[in-house]
Design an enzyme around this catalytic site. Sequence first.
Site, PDB file in Angstrom:
ATOM      1  N   HIS B 122      40.485  27.302  37.918  1.00 27.17           N
ATOM      2  CA  HIS B 122      39.504  28.328  38.658  1.00 27.17           C
ATOM      3  C   HIS B 122      38.719  28.934  37.773  1.00 27.17           C
ATOM      4  O   HIS B 122      39.043  28.787  36.462  1.00 27.17           O
ATOM      5  CB  HIS B 122      40.381  28.953  39.176  1.00 27.17           C
ATOM      6  CG  HIS B 122      40.079  30.099  40.127  1.00 27.17           C
ATOM      7  ND1 HIS B 122      39.388  31.564  39.610  1.00 27.17           N
ATOM      8  CD2 HIS B 122      39.972  30.438  41.453  1.00 27.17           C
ATOM      9  CE1 HIS B 122      39.055  32.169  40.543  1.00 27.17           C
ATOM     10  NE2 HIS B 122      39.043  31.554  41.675  1.00 27.17           N
ATOM     11  N   ASP B 199      48.395  29.593  35.039  1.00 28.04           N
ATOM     12  CA  ASP B 199      47.778  30.283  35.964  1.00 28.04           C
ATOM     13  C   ASP B 199      48.564  29.861  37.404  1.00 28.04           C
ATOM     14  O   ASP B 199      48.718  28.852  37.931  1.00 28.04           O
ATOM     15  CB  ASP B 199      46.271  29.666  36.217  1.00 28.04           C
ATOM     16  CG  ASP B 199      45.742  30.325  37.560  1.00 28.04           C
ATOM     17  OD1 ASP B 199      46.581  31.090  38.284  1.00 28.04           O
ATOM     18  OD2 ASP B 199      44.438  29.980  37.694  1.00 28.04           O
ATOM     19  N   GLN B 202      48.157  30.105  42.466  1.00 29.04           N
ATOM     20  CA  GLN B 202      48.626  29.393  43.889  1.00 29.04           C
ATOM     21  C   GLN B 202      49.898  28.715  43.868  1.00 29.04           C
ATOM     22  O   GLN B 202      50.387  28.035  44.874  1.00 29.04           O
ATOM     23  CB  GLN B 202      47.489  28.069  43.751  1.00 29.04           C
ATOM     24  CG  GLN B 202      46.235  28.409  43.884  1.00 29.04           C
ATOM     25  CD  GLN B 202      45.608  28.956  45.013  1.00 29.04           C
ATOM     26  OE1 GLN B 202      46.339  28.928  46.227  1.00 29.04           O
ATOM     27  NE2 GLN B 202      44.492  29.761  45.156  1.00 29.04           N
ATOM     28  N   LYS B 225      47.786  37.170  47.201  1.00 25.40           N
ATOM     29  CA  LYS B 225      47.901  35.756  47.879  1.00 25.40           C
ATOM     30  C   LYS B 225      49.227  35.621  48.273  1.00 25.40           C
ATOM     31  O   LYS B 225      49.834  34.549  48.708  1.00 25.40           O
ATOM     32  CB  LYS B 225      47.721  34.719  46.664  1.00 25.40           C
ATOM     33  CG  LYS B 225      45.892  34.623  46.540  1.00 25.40           C
ATOM     34  CD  LYS B 225      45.759  33.467  45.544  1.00 25.40           C
ATOM     35  CE  LYS B 225      44.388  33.696  44.799  1.00 25.40           C
ATOM     36  NZ  LYS B 225      43.349  33.558  45.457  1.00 25.40           N
ATOM     37  N   CYS B 363      35.145  28.427  43.608  1.00 27.99           N
ATOM     38  CA  CYS B 363      35.393  28.818  42.303  1.00 27.99           C
ATOM     39  C   CYS B 363      35.786  28.013  41.219  1.00 27.99           C
ATOM     40  O   CYS B 363      36.229  28.192  39.973  1.00 27.99           O
ATOM     41  CB  CYS B 363      36.323  30.317  42.088  1.00 27.99           C
ATOM     42  SG  CYS B 363      35.686  31.481  43.113  1.00 27.99           S
TER      43      CYS B 363
END
Lengths: 149, 408
Positions: B122, B199, B202, B225, B363
């Site tokens: 991202h 990261d 997700q 999220k 993104c």
Amino acid sequence: MPTFELTPAMMREIIMDHYSSPRHKCDPEQEGYVSLHSASVNCIDDINVYLKLDDKGIVEDARWNGVACAISTASSDILCDLLIGKNEKDALYLNEQFHKMLHEEPYDSSVLEEAMAFMNTSKQAARIHCATIGWDAMEQLLKEHRHDR
Amino acid sequence: MIDPKIRDRFPMLTSNQMMQGHPLIYLDNASTTFKPDCVIEAENFYNSLQTSNSHRGDYDLSYLVDQHVAESRALVASFINADTREVIFTSGATAALNTVAFGYGLSTLKPGDEILLTLAEHASNLLPWFKVAKMTGAVIRYIPLTKEGRVTVEAAKQAIGPKTKIVSIAQVTNVLGYEAPVKEIAALVHAQGGVICVDGAQSVPHIKVDVKDLDCDFLAFSGHKLCAPTGTGILYGKYHILEKMEPFALGGGMNVKFYPSGEMELLPPPTRFEAGTINVGGIYGLAKAIEFIQGVGMDNIAEHDRMLKARAVEGLKNCDKITMYNATSEAGIVDFNVNGVFAQDAGTWLNSKGIACRSGSHCAKILHEHIHTIATVRASFYFYNTVEEIDTFVDTLVKGGDFLDAYF
């Protein structure tokens, strides 16, 4: 300007025609054009618009190029068609009427010609910016390069 | 199994929202998620009955807030199996990743050092590193992806070397949804003396993430999220690294004292990294959201994601109108194009059917060259999505139609 009712079928055809075979989608090969880059945060649209103005401020040529969805492709291409031959005042008037139509305000349809095909864009509010990305860039370019400046 | 009654907890679902004359089917959960009643109430509770600043007052109300923030921090810590003092509140994964890049990267990287990323990251895990590389003279390199877009241990082994100082990768990528072998990659980078930043934007909302098991040095994720309010996020960092790390933002609430000469003494982690007033109301909501999804069960969520993904893939795989880019990935994400239709136009057409998907480059602007397309449509699921919603989504795509129908 003859008045006739644009049917949805005709509007679809106009959009598809300019989307599948845009007339003005190319970078200029020669000098003498002013240009502006415009990209959208909401859509992938990432385009350049080009204008060639004569010494009286009349649009001699208008072009655009870049990555664009169907709506921005067709609307930018139709805009170029309409701009060619217009002076700055008429060009800006045209632009203003187009924006009014998209934002469902009273507008003067007599100058919009094929751009009338976008009269339903407000049904997909998230795409208004696609229909106007080329128009906004051209407006800024016209104002930046006003003949009387 | 997810109890379908879970939907009753979400005002966005119980309010029978309509979009373009159809019941809303929200399939943009990789972008942001709906908030359950308890999260909304928790944030409201702070704003209506417990408003005061954290670390600022000598009065009871402020003490209550400090206590609540401390409890929330402990809850987040147990959620990812970290120590409480390793949990930093941020405004989201983006702020967390920037804190690592500009806090850790900027002060440790030397010219010629390597920062290892992937093409599937991202923007928030690329652009801070691009900038830090430029500022330090470090070099950006990429772990090559397989043709389908996956990071493998083998590729990581080839890419990681003695110059690798930082590996920063998504545990689950945001477009294709492949899960990276983070634990194995962490071991490889540690063997070379480097650190790994994960990261988790997700992954943390969808699968059980244990920072000790992964042995990652940093983990960044967003609250919104995982059903928490926007403007909340977490940066986890191993304490011995945080102790030596520079703050990215300086100001009130993170210093002990400072002098006209410019000398300053800073607070220890995690408060050193929380300059200014933190998003207190958001943190009340974040804690409730974590409790809520833990109540649903991380294993149940992961299983539900997998089930919905499999159903969507099954329904679309033989449809000649659709190109799917990630049928084999682990996450509840289907990335696709309607053949011959620009992604954004397909997204608008789905909108006209009441289906909310994301279209564009999501993104991840440098990934799309790898999968040979400019843009895609992304449908992403969460535990409150139903089989019926997936079936409607699949049927809509299979049935097809002129994308300009959206306007006429």
